[in-house]
Scaffold this motif. Sequence first.
Motif, mmCIF file in Angstrom:
data_model
loop_
_atom_site.group_PDB
_atom_site.id
_atom_site.type_symbol
_atom_site.label_atom_id
_atom_site.label_comp_id
_atom_site.label_asym_id
_atom_site.label_seq_id
_atom_site.Cartn_x
_atom_site.Cartn_y
_atom_site.Cartn_z
ATOM 1 N N ASP A 118 65.472 8.244 -25.702
ATOM 2 C CA ASP A 118 66.243 9.454 -26.114
ATOM 3 C C ASP A 118 67.363 9.783 -25.563
ATOM 4 O OD1 ASP A 118 65.326 9.244 -23.442
ATOM 5 O OD2 ASP A 118 64.371 11.238 -23.383
ATOM 6 N N PHE A 121 69.834 7.777 -27.755
ATOM 7 C CA PHE A 121 69.965 8.459 -29.210
ATOM 8 C C PHE A 121 70.968 9.559 -28.974
ATOM 9 C CE2 PHE A 121 68.774 11.977 -32.034
ATOM 10 C CZ PHE A 121 69.201 11.359 -33.146
ATOM 11 N N LEU A 129 67.754 6.883 -33.781
ATOM 12 C CA LEU A 129 66.501 7.116 -32.992
ATOM 13 C C LEU A 129 65.472 5.848 -33.171
ATOM 14 C CD1 LEU A 129 65.182 8.593 -30.603
ATOM 15 C CD2 LEU A 129 64.158 10.156 -32.532
ATOM 16 N N LYS A 133 64.531 3.557 -29.936
ATOM 17 C CA LYS A 133 63.018 3.376 -29.601
ATOM 18 C C LYS A 133 62.587 1.679 -29.939
ATOM 19 C CE LYS A 133 59.559 5.997 -31.030
ATOM 20 N NZ LYS A 133 58.604 6.798 -31.924
ATOM 21 N N VAL A 159 60.413 9.032 -25.830
ATOM 22 C CA VAL A 159 60.135 9.607 -26.898
ATOM 23 C C VAL A 159 58.642 9.678 -26.955
ATOM 24 C CG1 VAL A 159 60.295 9.752 -29.250
ATOM 25 C CG2 VAL A 159 62.255 9.297 -27.843
#
Length: 376
Positions: A118, A121, A129, A133, A159
């Motif tokens: 997160d 991002f 994103l 991830k 996330v």
Amino acid sequence: MVDEEKDEMIVTPWEVRGEIDYARLIREFGTEPITESLLERIAKHTGELHLQLRRRLFFSHRDLDIILDLLDKGTKFVLYTGRGPSGPVHIGHLVPWIFTKYLQDKFDTRLYFQMTDDEKFVVEDKLRLEETKNFGYENALDLIALGFEPEDTFMIFDVDDIDLLYDIALKVAKRTTYSTAKATFGFRDSTNIGWIFWPAIQAVPCFIHEKLTGENVPALIPAAIDQDPYWRITRDVAPKLGYYKPAQIHCRFLPGLGTGGKMSASEPETSIYTTDSPDAVKKKIWNAYTGGKATVNEQEKLGGDPNICTIFQYLLYLFEQNDEELVERERSCKAGETLCGHCKDELTEKVNKFLAEHQKKREKARSRLADFHIKR
Ligand code: TRP
């Protein structure tokens, strides 16, 4: 050597640049140096001192003495570290993780590891994103490859795991004013609001052990010193929420292979990635910046300078485990008895040997990733 213009030192969680003055960082950040007597106290528990302690690569701390006091009285601690997955892992990232494994083995403690997909991002303009991830899962393989075991290693993927983190993050956020966060992180009007709330999330793993086990114990965070601003706000909030202040042990940055030890994400040849092929490693090391002179003649006459040599730094941080060998290499370089090609060849061999093993373990880790997940 031509006297190079000295870059201004910048050390923030998002940017590390210029010539790093570690004594100045201790003063400016208000941390404590790791003293001889603290090292002796650590050695009482660990027996041997890890080379990263012996060589003062971990050089600064907050409350490490208090962690040891508590331990003497029977209160254990948990370890916490993490990674911002903005790209592949390079060898410099492994430095604090290897040290964390040593602490875990010696003190028999749990590790919480936060993968901040997160953060990367919201902070990195260009990253999607899905990319952060995915880097998170890939980077986790590098951690597992270092020998951590699921029994005492709990990985948080922000996330995916936000439901577990959110209540504590809210409590931290409510007790942190905008003016404190702004002064700590340098937020501007143009900073996106995701970034402004985000530091509350990095605080959570300091406190999560109590939520999971009911046991209120302090966290000790081994990390590079650029992360310190996060812990300043976390430490302010901790007592207000009934937790111990998290303690830290700070390491230096492994220099890159570029001129003057520069490492740049936009120049992949300045770092060695854990997935690099033996040929790529050879090429990068061969082109690395050294402390050597312009000609063989000069080098034999005047000697080289290991202090500014990126090859020597790699050996110091990780790849020459034997202290006497390291001292001898330093001596013979300064005396002009060794040429750079020799050190480059030896480092290439050591790195490739390490990476061959690491890459095997990294692939094996793929099927075990779920075992390490905090929600298991
Ligand atoms: N913010 C860190 C980074 O960008 C990632 C991180 C989260 C971290 N929690 C941590 C690093 C704890 C060290 C210790 O790399």
